[in-house]
Scaffold this active site. Structure first.
Site, PDB file in Angstrom:
ATOM      1  N   ARG A  48      39.562  89.568  51.072  1.00 55.09           N
ATOM      2  CA  ARG A  48      39.010  90.791  51.650  1.00 55.09           C
ATOM      3  C   ARG A  48      39.339  91.920  50.661  1.00 55.09           C
ATOM      4  O   ARG A  48      40.274  91.768  49.850  1.00 55.09           O
ATOM      5  CB  ARG A  48      39.680  91.060  53.000  1.00 55.09           C
ATOM      6  CG  ARG A  48      41.177  91.211  52.838  1.00 55.09           C
ATOM      7  CD  ARG A  48      41.904  91.374  54.135  1.00 55.09           C
ATOM      8  NE  ARG A  48      43.345  91.384  53.887  1.00 55.09           N
ATOM      9  CZ  ARG A  48      44.246  91.413  54.846  1.00 55.09           C
ATOM     10  NH1 ARG A  48      43.876  91.422  56.107  1.00 55.09           N
ATOM     11  NH2 ARG A  48      45.527  91.425  54.563  1.00 55.09           N
ATOM     12  N   ASP A  82      49.906  81.239  57.025  1.00 54.88           N
ATOM     13  CA  ASP A  82      49.546  80.229  58.033  1.00 54.88           C
ATOM     14  C   ASP A  82      48.967  80.847  59.307  1.00 54.88           C
ATOM     15  O   ASP A  82      47.997  80.349  59.861  1.00 54.88           O
ATOM     16  CB  ASP A  82      50.789  79.391  58.383  1.00 54.88           C
ATOM     17  CG  ASP A  82      51.241  78.565  57.196  1.00 54.88           C
ATOM     18  OD1 ASP A  82      50.413  77.810  56.647  1.00 54.88           O
ATOM     19  OD2 ASP A  82      52.413  78.699  56.784  1.00 54.88           O
ATOM     20  N   HIS A 107      50.023  73.501  53.113  1.00 53.01           N
ATOM     21  CA  HIS A 107      50.981  73.224  54.195  1.00 53.01           C
ATOM     22  C   HIS A 107      50.150  72.742  55.377  1.00 53.01           C
ATOM     23  O   HIS A 107      49.080  73.295  55.658  1.00 53.01           O
ATOM     24  CB  HIS A 107      51.743  74.514  54.525  1.00 53.01           C
ATOM     25  CG  HIS A 107      52.764  74.389  55.615  1.00 53.01           C
ATOM     26  ND1 HIS A 107      53.559  73.275  55.790  1.00 53.01           N
ATOM     27  CD2 HIS A 107      53.137  75.266  56.587  1.00 53.01           C
ATOM     28  CE1 HIS A 107      54.376  73.474  56.812  1.00 53.01           C
ATOM     29  NE2 HIS A 107      54.133  74.670  57.318  1.00 53.01           N
ATOM     30  N   GLY A 133      55.751  80.019  45.319  1.00 52.99           N
ATOM     31  CA  GLY A 133      54.588  80.200  44.458  1.00 52.99           C
ATOM     32  C   GLY A 133      54.925  80.804  43.102  1.00 52.99           C
ATOM     33  O   GLY A 133      54.373  80.382  42.079  1.00 52.99           O
TER      34      GLY A 133
HETATM   35  N1  LIG Z   1      54.998  81.005  49.749  1.00 51.84           N
HETATM   36  C1  LIG Z   1      55.224  79.789  49.236  1.00 51.84           C
HETATM   37  O1  LIG Z   1      55.856  79.662  48.182  1.00 51.84           O
HETATM   38  C2  LIG Z   1      54.692  78.554  49.870  1.00 51.84           C
HETATM   39  C3  LIG Z   1      53.622  78.616  50.747  1.00 51.84           C
HETATM   40  N2  LIG Z   1      53.018  77.472  51.172  1.00 51.84           N
HETATM   41  C4  LIG Z   1      51.846  77.576  52.018  1.00 51.84           C
HETATM   42  O2  LIG Z   1      50.821  78.217  51.261  1.00 51.84           O
HETATM   43  C5  LIG Z   1      49.986  78.983  52.135  1.00 51.84           C
HETATM   44  C6  LIG Z   1      49.951  80.423  51.626  1.00 51.84           C
HETATM   45  O3  LIG Z   1      51.227  80.989  51.786  1.00 51.84           O
HETATM   46  P1  LIG Z   1      51.702  82.225  50.884  1.00 51.84           P
HETATM   47  O4  LIG Z   1      51.276  82.022  49.471  1.00 51.84           O
HETATM   48  O5  LIG Z   1      53.145  82.432  51.195  1.00 51.84           O
HETATM   49  O6  LIG Z   1      50.847  83.389  51.525  1.00 51.84           O
HETATM   50  P2  LIG Z   1      50.944  84.951  51.208  1.00 51.84           P
HETATM   51  O7  LIG Z   1      51.513  85.656  52.391  1.00 51.84           O
HETATM   52  O8  LIG Z   1      51.601  85.204  49.905  1.00 51.84           O
HETATM   53  O9  LIG Z   1      49.358  85.257  51.111  1.00 51.84           O
HETATM   54  C7  LIG Z   1      48.881  86.502  51.181  1.00 51.84           C
HETATM   55  C8  LIG Z   1      47.433  86.497  50.653  1.00 51.84           C
HETATM   56  O10 LIG Z   1      46.520  86.296  51.710  1.00 51.84           O
HETATM   57  C9  LIG Z   1      45.575  87.353  51.688  1.00 51.84           C
HETATM   58  N3  LIG Z   1      45.070  87.608  53.036  1.00 51.84           N
HETATM   59  C10 LIG Z   1      45.795  87.869  54.147  1.00 51.84           C
HETATM   60  N4  LIG Z   1      44.968  88.042  55.196  1.00 51.84           N
HETATM   61  C11 LIG Z   1      43.709  87.874  54.720  1.00 51.84           C
HETATM   62  C12 LIG Z   1      42.415  87.931  55.325  1.00 51.84           C
HETATM   63  N5  LIG Z   1      42.273  88.198  56.625  1.00 51.84           N
HETATM   64  N6  LIG Z   1      41.333  87.706  54.549  1.00 51.84           N
HETATM   65  C13 LIG Z   1      41.478  87.449  53.240  1.00 51.84           C
HETATM   66  N7  LIG Z   1      42.668  87.389  52.597  1.00 51.84           N
HETATM   67  C14 LIG Z   1      43.760  87.607  53.345  1.00 51.84           C
HETATM   68  C15 LIG Z   1      46.373  88.528  51.143  1.00 51.84           C
HETATM   69  O11 LIG Z   1      45.498  89.523  50.676  1.00 51.84           O
HETATM   70  P3  LIG Z   1      45.773  91.109  50.923  1.00 51.84           P
HETATM   71  O12 LIG Z   1      46.421  91.621  49.690  1.00 51.84           O
HETATM   72  O13 LIG Z   1      44.392  91.637  51.131  1.00 51.84           O
HETATM   73  O14 LIG Z   1      46.647  91.225  52.136  1.00 51.84           O
HETATM   74  C16 LIG Z   1      47.151  87.828  50.032  1.00 51.84           C
HETATM   75  O15 LIG Z   1      46.329  87.650  48.905  1.00 51.84           O
HETATM   76  C17 LIG Z   1      50.590  78.808  53.522  1.00 51.84           C
HETATM   77  O16 LIG Z   1      49.946  77.733  54.132  1.00 51.84           O
HETATM   78  C18 LIG Z   1      52.055  78.447  53.244  1.00 51.84           C
HETATM   79  O17 LIG Z   1      52.689  77.730  54.282  1.00 51.84           O
HETATM   80  C19 LIG Z   1      53.415  76.226  50.748  1.00 51.84           C
HETATM   81  C20 LIG Z   1      54.462  76.103  49.881  1.00 51.84           C
HETATM   82  C21 LIG Z   1      55.262  77.248  49.482  1.00 51.84           C
HETATM   83 MG   LIG Z   2      57.021  76.225  54.165  1.00 50.04          MG
END
Ligand SMILES: NC(=O)C1=CN([C@@H]2O[C@H](COP(=O)(O)OP(=O)(O)OC[C@H]3O[C@@H](n4cnc5c(N)ncnc54)[C@H](OP(=O)(O)O)[C@@H]3O)[C@@H](O)[C@H]2O)C=CC1
Ligand SMILES: [Mg+2]
Ligand SMILES: CC[C@](O)(C(C)=O)C(=O)O
Ligand SMILES: [Mg+2]
Length: 341
Positions: A48, A82, A107, A133
């Site tokens: 977005r 998530d 995940h 990440g």
């Molecule tokens: N964090 C980690 O290291 C790990 C995460 N995972 C999994 O990976 C997945 C992602 O987690 P993670 O990387 O932590 O996520 P983040 O919280 O870092 O992701 C945020 C991203 O999502 C975007 N976003 C949020 N809401 C929306 C929306 N409504 N429409 C479009 N974009 C949106 C944000 O954009 P904006 O800037 O616009 O808000 C930003 O780019 C999850 O399933 C998690 O469980 C798995 C292993 C490790």
């Molecule tokens: Mg996790």
């Protein structure tokens, strides 16, 4: 021993011949996108308008609304928080999926707990890095990688596993090792690990040690160095060579204390509590609580987060780290990122 897949077991062609849409550009999103691109994959980003959109464009990616990115992609990797995934999926991803596409997760939460029910004519699999990440990107650039789990939930093309392995290779994970699992095993072990050991267990252990020293009259700065800062140095040794390598490096006095006092602190009652935490994950009780907390706009999450940020260990740590530029976090806004929306 389980089969562990490495670079030689994966064929990158399965992703190099496709367009991959990375939905979200946060912790995992930016790392997957950049690693895939550096591995020769055609990557577009679905977002977005906002901060991440600008960042992804500055990093040289084509950024599109989620619907449009999904429409153009063969492989759609959902890397949104998530709790945000179900509504974005329903409104913007599902309507654009075509038969034979791949829907991918890092995940298994939303598939395992039935918050996303995919159509039956797409591949569904996960590639779940076992690390944050920012380290997925950093280690890739260094020529290393973070291990990952893969799992296939639905295989309509007959190549879902090969594609998952190729994706894992392209983000650098097959340099470290890739294991095959199920959505159930990935979801339950990941939630358990982060709650009981890696995040929840660790922060509680560190704070309890810090508070014990400070309450006994020792300087908070000494307690910070002892219980938090040095932890990284100890964990580096565990990472390199396991328990024995760490114990080889520390003094025999420390090793004796490790043997006799460690089990007094992390005792049978702690393990009994860990089993209850695991049970709450397995029964869906934890998932339900997290989903409801988000529906209520995170009142408890935000209150705890505020309190934690004001803890003396954080105040002292911020001050001490300001004198150590080499350990400064690159993300300046991590402390105030509680109200992600
Ligand atoms: N964090 C980690 O290291 C790990 C995460 N995972 C999994 O990976 C997945 C992602 O987690 P993670 O990387 O932590 O996520 P983040 O919280 O870092 O992701 C945020 C991203 O999502 C975007 N976003 C949020 N809401 C929306 C929306 N409504 N429409 C479009 N974009 C949106 C944000 O954009 P904006 O800037 O616009 O808000 C930003 O780019 C999850 O399933 C998690 O469980 C798995 C292993 C490790
Ligand atoms: Mg996790
Ligand atoms: C340990 C937390 C984690 O599971 C991860 C980085 O692997 C997460 O969900 O962020
Ligand atoms: Mg994890």
């Amino acid at each position: 021993m389980a089969k562990v897949y490495y670079n030689g077991d994966a064929n990158e062609q399965y992703v190099q011949s496709k367009t991959v849409a990375i939905i979200g550009y946060g912790s995992q999103g930016h790392a997957h996108a950049q690693n895939l691109r550096d591995s020769g994959v055609n990557v577009i980003i679905g977002l977005r308008p906002g901060k991440s959109w600008e960042q992804a464009e500055n990093d040289g990616f084509q950024v599109l609304p989620v619907r449009e990115a999904t429409r153009q992609a063969d492989i759609v990797m959902i890397l949104l928080p998530d709790e945000k995934q179900p509504s974005v999926y329903k409104n913007e991803i599902e309507p654009e999926l075509e038969p034979g596409n791949a829907l991918v997760f890092a995940h298994g939460f939303n598939i395992h707990f039935n918050q996303i029910v995919p159509p039956t004519d797409v591949d569904v699999f996960l590639v779940a890095p076992k690390g944050p990440g920012h380290l997925v990107r950093r280690t890739y650039v260094e020529g290393a990688g973070v291990p990952a789990l893969i799992a296939v939930y639905q295989d309509v093309t007959g190549t879902a596993k090969e594609t998952a392995l190729a994706y894992a290779k392209a983000i650098g994970s097959a340099r470290a090792g890739v294991l095959e699992t199920t959505f159930k095993e990935e979801t339950e072990t990941d939630l358990f690990g982060e709650q009981a050991v890696l995040c929840g267990g660790l922060t509680s252990l560190v704070k309890a040690g810090f508070e014990t020293l400070v309450e006994a009259g020792y300087q908070p700065e000494v307690a910070y160095f002892e219980c938090l800062h040095e932890l990284k140095l100890i964990v580096d040794l565990l990472y390199e060579g396991g328990l024995s390598w760490m114990r080889y490096s520390i003094s025999d006095t420390a090793q004796w204390g490790d043997f006799i006092s460690g089990p007094r602190v992390i005792n049978a009652s702690v393990k009994a509590e860990m089993k209850k935490v695991l049970e709450d994950i397995q029964t869906g009780k934890f998932a339900k609580g997290w989903i409801l907390e988000n529906q209520a706009n995170r009142p408890e999450f935000n209150a705890i987060n505020r309190r934690e940020n004001e803890h003396l260990i954080e105040v002292v740590g911020r001050e001490l780290r300001s004198m150590m530029p080499f350990v400064k976090a690159k993300q300046k806004d991590v402390v105030v990122s509680s109200a992600k929306n």
